[in-house]
Design a protein around this motif. Structure first.
Motif: not given
Ligand code: GTP
Ligand code: MG
Length: 683
Positions: A102-119
């Protein structure tokens, strides 16, 4: 828009927890289970004792390596959370889960290095149209402000990131949060519920400003709210809540909540938001276009072979219900009978009699059923609700049991592993007679090998698969081969003259004859060809010979002693001796490679290619992927084996490639010697 009057939906829900590697997904699930009382207390990741990362492989690598399901009850509702691995190598685990949650719970953090993976993750959620909440984790160690963080993360999301909470700081340290919808402050307490407080007066201005930004966003989809804002009328709280829920469900915004999974902070607010705002199964069923004709529709999210032999198909019931013993149909009409229904909790299962719409349960013993399939109670089945795009494999291991006696057991075990992990593929490499596992990275295949050795108790040897080298000749020659044996009784006699010459690259093998006057009888000409073909299977350098023409030009025979065998022998003899004059040379496969990379790394990638004896053919924008490029090149197959490791390290883990055979090219010198030595076939 949306379902404003609908208020809160009820019923069991399924929430996929996704996000970049190591962002805190498993920790968050643990915190959720502690907060809902499903476990007495939250175990830290380092304890190796969390509900989710229970497999020896996950513990050994301190990362999640498969999707894990845990159902818990919260305020009278059943919520199933699916903790998905963050590593790109295990990204496929999330696919069948996202296909029916029903829903995706996206867990992210303030880390520039992980932005491409989040994208990459956000992009996939956009493609699938899965509503999502972003949980900004690790707020306890956040050094930059939340709004600055959102500016960094916003480019990953097609929809606006809508900040619903702001942190409350004391001397730079986050001590709580302010909920912008409720207009309340929460003071964090470690591992327990936050304390509700008044918004401190010196924070009021900041709160009003942040709340106004949130309302402005909501007003984009609500004209009445827009008017209220323009006329500076305070909108009713209920209307704001309804808008928040409606915009989440329709995918118009990505609400952002903050917290610290490790300390259990922000978890209760998150749960309440999920309970209130997440779509229910009926909304999800409609979104997926599943039939609604009173039949039961079930989507399979994962397959598990339990240690005690039972196969489990963890499934979402999208409509109807399933009772133990029910018959479920696959598209095409095959069917399987449910034997056992279980509620999942990490590695544990609890039996239940039936499962209703919305529930996510394991169905036992559906032997013919595979992950990702859509099952139904109506005969003839239904259209599959999801199709999966499998990315090309990027890494391979050749595996062999350490003990010969495990040969058959190993194939059976690999079949099961491939059933549990559809992103694993298998190839039998003919000329080296290797079993080759193909997957999405070195870790992916290492974990697969660990499962073979751990779960199935089969010690294996794993190494890079052999490169299919070939050899050819550079010069032509003519060679006679005479096979003559006289050892009592029947003798053996065959005599041939062969013209051997190179052919253009890619031609393969040609055999002709220019025999006149029957000097070699017609019946023996195929024997000569067979002898030549047999010889070509392994040339003087140890590899199959290609791009060669052989013409049978002359020869002689003996009426009694000539035979099929004798002419084959004569042909081989001629080939063996002739080859030395033909200047044999090694050929290596060259692949055409497309490398997909974020544009800012394109220059680095074009630097990697020549270091691996590759040639850049060009690069261009990757169609449909703003901010990405595709670099085209040719590269020897021998250099591609571990290419993905270097590509990923140059791009924070997100680059990938696709390779296909292009042509064979001569390989000489040191590299040729190495290839011959490695194959153990060198003369
Ligand atoms: N400071 C801080 N660290 C956290 C928080 N949540 C998780 N961590 C740490 O982050 C690391 C990764 O946590 P995991 O929960 O394993 O992350 P994950 O997202 O499940 O990782 P993968 O499944 O491997 O992608 C661990 O060392 C956690 O202790 C948090 O709220 N604050
Ligand atoms: Mg994890």
């Amino acid at each position: 828009m949306g379902n404003r009057a609908g208020g809160r939906r009820t019923g069991p829900k399924c929430i996929a927890i996704v996000g970049p590697f190591s962002s805190g997904k498993t920790t968050l699930l643990e915190a959720i289970l502690a907060r809902t009382g499903a476990i007495p207390r939250q175990n830290p990741i380092s304890s190796g004792n969390t509900v989710s990362d229970h497999s020896p492989e996950a513990r050994a690598h301190a990362m999640s390596v498969e999707a894990t399901f845990a159902t818990t009850d919260f305020m009278g509702e059943s919520l199933t959370f699916v903790d998905c691995p963050g590593s790109i190598e295990f990204a496929f685990e999330a696919e069948p889960v996202l296909a029916a949650c029903d829903l995706a719970l996206v867990v992210a953090e303030a880390d520039q290095k992980k932005v491409p993976a989040l994208q990459l993750i956000m992009r996939r959620l956009d493609e699938l149209g899965v509503p999502r909440i972003l949980f900004l984790n690790k707020i306890d160690k956040a050094e930059v402000g939340v709004r600055e963080t959102l500016k960094m993360l916003q480019p990953t999301s097609r929809t606006p990131l809508l900040l619903r909470q702001i942190p409350l700081r004391k001397e730079g340290i986050v001590v709580g949060s302010i909920d912008l919808a409720l207009e309340r402050a929460y003071i964090y307490r470690e591992y327990s519920e936050s304390e509700i407080a008044e918004i401190p007066s010196d924070e009021k201005a900041r709160e009003i400003e942040a709340r106004f930004s949130m309302l402005e966003r909501l007003a984009d989809h609500d004209d009445a709210l827009m008017e209220q804002l323009l006329e500076e009328i305070e909108p009713p709280k209920d209307a704001v809540f309804d808008d928040l829920a409606a915009d989440l469900r329709s995918g118009a915004v990505t609400p952002v909540l903050i917290g610290s999974a490790e300390k259990g902070n922000g978890v209760l607010r998150l749960l309440k938001t999920i309970r209130h705002d997440a779509p229910d199964v009926e909304t999800t069923r409609q979104r997926l276009g599943a039939p609604n004709s009173g039949q039961t529709v079930v989507q399979v999210m994962k397959t598990i072979h339990t240690p005690h032999g039972g196969k489990l198909s963890v499934s979402r019931i999208l409509s109807g219900s399933v009772a133990d013993g029910a018959e479920l149909f696959l598209p095409g009409g095959a069917s399987a009978k449910v034997s056992g229904i279980y509620r999942m909790f990490g590695k544990d299962q609890a039996k239940q009699a039936s499962a209703a719409a919305g529930e996510t349960v394991a169905l036992g013993k559906l032997d013919s059923v595979r992950t990702g399939q859509t099952l139904t109670t109506s005969k003839g089945g239904t259209q599959p609700l999801a199709t999966f795009k499998m990315p090309d494999p990027v890494f391979a291991f050749s595996v062999r049991p350490k003990e010969r006696k495990d040969d058959v057991r190993m194939s059976a075990a690999i079949q099961r592993l491939a059933e549990e992990d559809p992103s694993l593929s298998l190839r039998h490499q003919q000329d080296s007679s290797e079993t080759v596992l193909m997957g999405h990275g070195e870790m992916h295949l290492r974990v697969t090998v660990e499962r073979l050795e751990g779960k199935y108790q089969i010690p294996v040897e794993a190494k890079p698969p052999a490169v299919p080298y070939r050899e050819t000749i550079r010069k032509a020659t003519q060679q006679r081969g005479r096979h003559k044996k006289q050892s009592g009784g029947h003798g053996q006699f065959g005599d041939v003259v062969l013209d051997i010459k190179p052919l253009p690259r890619g031609t393969g093998f040609e055999f002709t004859d220019t025999i006149t006057g029957g000097v070699v009888p017609k019946t023996y000409i195929p024997s000569v060809e067979a002898g030549v073909r047999d010889f070509l299977r392994s040339g003087p350098l140890g590899f199959p010979i290609v791009d060669i023409a052989v013409n049978l030009a002359d020869g002689s025979y003996h009426t009694v002693d000539s035979s099929d065998m004798a002419f084959q022998m004569a042909a081989k003899l001629a080939m063996r001796e002739g080859m030395t004059a033909c200047s044999p040379v090694l050929l290596e496969p060259i692949m055409k490679v497309e490398i997909f990379t974020p544009s800012e790394a394109t220059a680095r990638i074009t630097g990697i290619v020549p270091q691996r004896r590759g040639q850049i053919l060009g690069y261009d924008a990757r169609p449909g992927w703003p901010g990405w490029d595709v670099v085209e090149a040719t590269m020897p197959q021998a250099e591609i084996g571990d290419l993905i490791i270097e590509l990923r390290s140059a791009t924070a883990g997100v680059a990938s490639y696709r390779a296909s055979f292009d042509h064979m090219a001569e390989l000489t010198g040191r590299l040729a010697d190495e290839a011959m030595n490695a194959s153990g076939k060198a003369a």
